[in-house]
Write an enzyme that holds these catalytic residues in place. Sequence first.
Site, PDB file in Angstrom:
ATOM      1  N   HIS A 129     -71.074  19.160  -7.233  1.00 55.53           N
ATOM      2  CA  HIS A 129     -71.961  20.452  -6.851  1.00 55.53           C
ATOM      3  C   HIS A 129     -72.908  20.020  -5.701  1.00 55.53           C
ATOM      4  O   HIS A 129     -73.193  18.778  -5.490  1.00 55.53           O
ATOM      5  CB  HIS A 129     -72.963  20.611  -8.047  1.00 55.53           C
ATOM      6  CG  HIS A 129     -73.520  19.423  -8.567  1.00 55.53           C
ATOM      7  ND1 HIS A 129     -72.731  18.497  -9.344  1.00 55.53           N
ATOM      8  CD2 HIS A 129     -74.807  18.932  -8.656  1.00 55.53           C
ATOM      9  CE1 HIS A 129     -73.679  17.696  -9.949  1.00 55.53           C
ATOM     10  NE2 HIS A 129     -75.008  17.931  -9.259  1.00 55.53           N
ATOM     11  N   HIS A 132     -76.574  20.938  -4.361  1.00 59.16           N
ATOM     12  CA  HIS A 132     -77.716  21.568  -4.470  1.00 59.16           C
ATOM     13  C   HIS A 132     -78.340  22.267  -3.295  1.00 59.16           C
ATOM     14  O   HIS A 132     -78.310  21.690  -2.200  1.00 59.16           O
ATOM     15  CB  HIS A 132     -79.080  20.498  -4.652  1.00 59.16           C
ATOM     16  CG  HIS A 132     -78.698  19.562  -5.756  1.00 59.16           C
ATOM     17  ND1 HIS A 132     -79.293  19.584  -7.186  1.00 59.16           N
ATOM     18  CD2 HIS A 132     -77.613  18.766  -6.133  1.00 59.16           C
ATOM     19  CE1 HIS A 132     -78.670  18.621  -8.099  1.00 59.16           C
ATOM     20  NE2 HIS A 132     -77.958  18.270  -7.435  1.00 59.16           N
TER      21      HIS A 132
HETATM   22  P1  DGP Z   1     -76.890  15.442  -9.927  1.00 58.50           P
HETATM   23  O1  DGP Z   1     -75.594  15.060 -10.769  1.00 58.50           O
HETATM   24  O2  DGP Z   1     -77.695  14.147  -9.718  1.00 58.50           O
HETATM   25  O3  DGP Z   1     -76.688  16.026  -8.776  1.00 58.50           O
HETATM   26  O4  DGP Z   1     -77.921  16.112 -11.212  1.00 58.50           O
HETATM   27  C1  DGP Z   1     -77.319  17.092 -12.052  1.00 58.50           C
HETATM   28  C2  DGP Z   1     -78.499  18.404 -11.831  1.00 58.50           C
HETATM   29  O5  DGP Z   1     -77.845  19.157 -12.716  1.00 58.50           O
HETATM   30  C3  DGP Z   1     -79.780  18.133 -11.992  1.00 58.50           C
HETATM   31  O6  DGP Z   1     -80.541  18.624 -10.956  1.00 58.50           O
HETATM   32  C4  DGP Z   1     -80.168  18.851 -13.427  1.00 58.50           C
HETATM   33  C5  DGP Z   1     -79.092  19.693 -13.474  1.00 58.50           C
HETATM   34  N1  DGP Z   1     -78.525  20.129 -14.590  1.00 58.50           N
HETATM   35  C6  DGP Z   1     -78.400  19.137 -15.910  1.00 58.50           C
HETATM   36  N2  DGP Z   1     -77.898  19.976 -16.955  1.00 58.50           N
HETATM   37  C7  DGP Z   1     -77.986  21.290 -16.297  1.00 58.50           C
HETATM   38  C8  DGP Z   1     -77.446  22.496 -17.416  1.00 58.50           C
HETATM   39  O7  DGP Z   1     -77.119  22.300 -18.423  1.00 58.50           O
HETATM   40  N3  DGP Z   1     -77.523  23.669 -16.724  1.00 58.50           N
HETATM   41  C9  DGP Z   1     -77.875  23.837 -15.430  1.00 58.50           C
HETATM   42  N4  DGP Z   1     -77.915  24.707 -14.717  1.00 58.50           N
HETATM   43  N5  DGP Z   1     -78.345  22.735 -14.701  1.00 58.50           N
HETATM   44  C10 DGP Z   1     -78.253  21.457 -15.116  1.00 58.50           C
END
Ligand code: DGP
Length: 141
Positions: A103, A105
């Site tokens: 993903h 950001h």
């Molecule tokens: P990273 O893998 O370090 O890019 O972090 C994961 C990101 O995903 C973090 O910014 C929080 C977000 N996140 C975690 N759980 C969920 C979820 O269930 N739904 C959404 N929309 N975002 C989430």
Amino acid sequence: MPSYDPNNIFAKILRGELPCYKVYEDDKVLAFLDIMPRSPGHTLVLPKAPARNILDISADDLAHVITAAQKVAKAAVKAFSADGITIQQFNEGAGGQVVFHLHLHVIPRKAGVAMKPPASEKEKPDVLAEHAKKLAAAISG
Ligand code: DGP
């Protein structure tokens, strides 16, 4: 490197098993709001293909993801009057990755306003719903 785990939380969102605040979708990409935004409008852009991160995604799927991220970034400038956009992307635990489906950001920024720390605070559902609607409208309009 470990292989792709189809039970990661974003795979469940992609399969519709868990909800999300959708911003954009096409046949290759889904974009939805981060529920713990580092700034208003913080969006995650994912390939629909099962890629763990930049180390195993195909070049074609990666190109679709970055193109969709550009759409979201431009929409965020319109919808949130952003002065700038920060793009982040983490690979493997050592690289800061927490959820193992690739993903990007897309984080709208205001001049002089610091981002919140990563995953620090869950945003209210009504705020997320309103922000997703604003971004989706800016993308389609
Ligand atoms: P990273 O893998 O370090 O890019 O972090 C994961 C990101 O995903 C973090 O910014 C929080 C977000 N996140 C975690 N759980 C969920 C979820 O269930 N739904 C959404 N929309 N975002 C989430």
